[in-house]
Enzyme design. Sequence first.
Site, PDB file in Angstrom:
ATOM      1  CB  THR A   1     -37.125  65.331  -1.829  1.00  0.00           C
ATOM      2  OG1 THR A   1     -36.214  66.191  -1.142  1.00  0.00           O
ATOM      3  CG2 THR A   1     -36.949  63.916  -1.346  1.00  0.00           C
TER       4      THR A   1
ATOM      5  CE  LYS B   1     -35.614  60.742  -3.768  1.00  0.00           C
ATOM      6  NZ  LYS B   1     -36.853  60.309  -3.091  1.00  0.00           N
ATOM      7  CB  THR B   2     -31.706  55.118  -1.926  1.00  0.00           C
ATOM      8  OG1 THR B   2     -31.687  56.476  -1.474  1.00  0.00           O
ATOM      9  CG2 THR B   2     -30.473  54.410  -1.432  1.00  0.00           C
TER      10      THR B   2
ATOM     11  NE  ARG C   1     -37.674  55.223   3.502  1.00  0.00           N
ATOM     12  CZ  ARG C   1     -37.108  56.196   2.795  1.00  0.00           C
ATOM     13  NH1 ARG C   1     -37.680  57.392   2.743  1.00  0.00           N
ATOM     14  NH2 ARG C   1     -35.985  55.966   2.163  1.00  0.00           N
TER      15      ARG C   1
ATOM     16  CG  ASP D   1     -29.828  60.455  -1.077  1.00  0.00           C
ATOM     17  OD1 ASP D   1     -30.699  60.909  -1.833  1.00  0.00           O
ATOM     18  OD2 ASP D   1     -30.067  59.669  -0.135  1.00  0.00           O
TER      19      ASP D   1
HETATM   20  N1  LIG Z   1     -40.640  50.027  -6.685  1.00  0.00           N
HETATM   21  C1  LIG Z   1     -40.363  49.420  -5.532  1.00  0.00           C
HETATM   22  N2  LIG Z   1     -40.589  48.107  -5.376  1.00  0.00           N
HETATM   23  C2  LIG Z   1     -40.342  47.516  -4.186  1.00  0.00           C
HETATM   24  N3  LIG Z   1     -39.877  48.151  -3.093  1.00  0.00           N
HETATM   25  C3  LIG Z   1     -39.612  49.450  -3.195  1.00  0.00           C
HETATM   26  C4  LIG Z   1     -39.833  50.154  -4.408  1.00  0.00           C
HETATM   27  N4  LIG Z   1     -39.490  51.443  -4.224  1.00  0.00           N
HETATM   28  C5  LIG Z   1     -39.068  51.542  -2.954  1.00  0.00           C
HETATM   29  N5  LIG Z   1     -39.148  50.350  -2.320  1.00  0.00           N
HETATM   30  C6  LIG Z   1     -38.817  50.097  -0.919  1.00  0.00           C
HETATM   31  O1  LIG Z   1     -39.063  51.283  -0.173  1.00  0.00           O
HETATM   32  C7  LIG Z   1     -37.971  51.587   0.672  1.00  0.00           C
HETATM   33  C8  LIG Z   1     -37.555  53.011   0.444  1.00  0.00           C
HETATM   34  O2  LIG Z   1     -36.975  53.151  -0.842  1.00  0.00           O
HETATM   35  P1  LIG Z   1     -35.773  54.162  -1.113  1.00  0.00           P
HETATM   36  O3  LIG Z   1     -35.141  53.748  -2.393  1.00  0.00           O
HETATM   37  O4  LIG Z   1     -34.890  54.214   0.082  1.00  0.00           O
HETATM   38  O5  LIG Z   1     -36.554  55.548  -1.298  1.00  0.00           O
HETATM   39  P2  LIG Z   1     -35.967  57.021  -1.510  1.00  0.00           P
HETATM   40  O6  LIG Z   1     -34.494  56.915  -1.700  1.00  0.00           O
HETATM   41  O7  LIG Z   1     -36.685  57.530  -2.729  1.00  0.00           O
HETATM   42  O8  LIG Z   1     -36.356  57.803  -0.294  1.00  0.00           O
HETATM   43  C9  LIG Z   1     -36.873  50.574   0.400  1.00  0.00           C
HETATM   44  O9  LIG Z   1     -36.734  49.731   1.514  1.00  0.00           O
HETATM   45  C10 LIG Z   1     -37.354  49.742  -0.758  1.00  0.00           C
HETATM   46  O10 LIG Z   1     -37.298  48.399  -0.408  1.00  0.00           O
HETATM   47 MG   LIG Z   2     -33.014  57.704  -0.446  1.00  0.00          MG
END
Ligand SMILES: Nc1ncnc2c1ncn2[C@@H]1O[C@H](COP(=O)(O)OP(=O)(O)O)[C@@H](O)[C@H]1O
Ligand SMILES: [Mg+2]
Length: 343
Positions: free
Chosen positions: A161, A67-68, A220, A112
């Site tokens: 989430t 998401k981030t 992650r 977020d």
């Molecule tokens: N589709 C994707 N392809 C490659 N890496 C990803 C992908 N989605 C997430 N990641 C990796 O996973 C990690 C967590 O992603 P993040 O965007 O912070 O998740 P969320 O915000 O949903 O908790 C990041 O370091 C990112 O590099």
């Molecule tokens: Mg996040």
Amino acid sequence: MRRDGTASSGIQEEERQFEAALRPTSLSDFAGQPQVLENLSIAIEAARRRGEAMDHVLLCGPPGLGKTTLAGIIAHELGAEIDQTAGPVLQKKVDLTGILTTIKPRQVFFIDEIHRLMPDIEEILYSALEDFRLDILIGSGPGARTHSMSLPHFTAVGATTRQGLLSAPLRGRFGLVLRLEPYDEQTLTAIVNRSAGLLSVSITGEGAHEIARRARGTPRIANRLLRRVRDFAQVRAEGHIDERIAKAALDLLQVDHFGLDEVDRKIMLTVIEKYGGGPVGLSTIAASIDEQPDTIEEVYEPYLMQLGFLDRTARGRVATLRAFDYFGITRRARPGDLQNPLF
Ligand SMILES: Nc1ncnc2c1ncn2[C@@H]1O[C@H](COP(=O)(O)OP(=O)(O)O)[C@@H](O)[C@H]1O
Ligand SMILES: [Mg+2]
């Protein structure tokens, strides 16, 4: 303290830097989630052609699915700046009005954990998102008056989430609501290979696949496991990761073969042992393991269903034969089993 409220203690800061280094920055770098990407690329392209701010986007899904990352990618693809905050950080109205008054045309404003906004702050957001208008109360007491100021058109990107905790009016202000699903093994393998490349780690396809398989459908976690396996390989295998080394490292770390965590196991064992495999209602499971029903539904179940361990039926949650096998428990015969040609 950063604006998103996370204290930068040593390990957390290191983890954050590690994540940042592996974060894709453009749509073409982002693996999986084809439907989300298609919707986003259309919205981005349309906004670019019209030279307008893109519609507000709400990204929903379990932690670690991107998401981030997507919020950053949206800003990058739009060629726009990004300002970010998080629900729990916005404690006072002035925290939000302060950000809104400095927002620039077509900028991305990332919020977020948007389900954790205080109600009075959420209210300010309604008119900001819908009419690009901000009402500020000036003065206090009987002389107080409201000053309404107009804001430049911007793009809000919300992440949550727990979509179930979002109020209907807030949700309704997002033109695009996109849900991220757990990743399949093939996509996670590609992500592990990409990360290994960025970290200059030598890895075989089978080694990457073994890490992907145990990553709970979550990029992650895949990246974190890669990091641990890299350490193991450094000490035991001159830095090279193949299937054998990946298995040995992950077994030593006691990472479950399907990447299940403690809550996943509790959910499955409750359904299997306490309720004979179900059907059992979500609220009953939640009460047994002392979790919120919507956390189970939105954060844990998507992966358990993707694994084929859990089914949602009209009468409640049901554990599959596959899940019984995995936990080494024999399922009592059921009427439906008789129709199975194998019996
Ligand atoms: N589709 C994707 N392809 C490659 N890496 C990803 C992908 N989605 C997430 N990641 C990796 O996973 C990690 C967590 O992603 P993040 O965007 O912070 O998740 P969320 O915000 O949903 O908790 C990041 O370091 C990112 O590099
Ligand atoms: Mg996040």
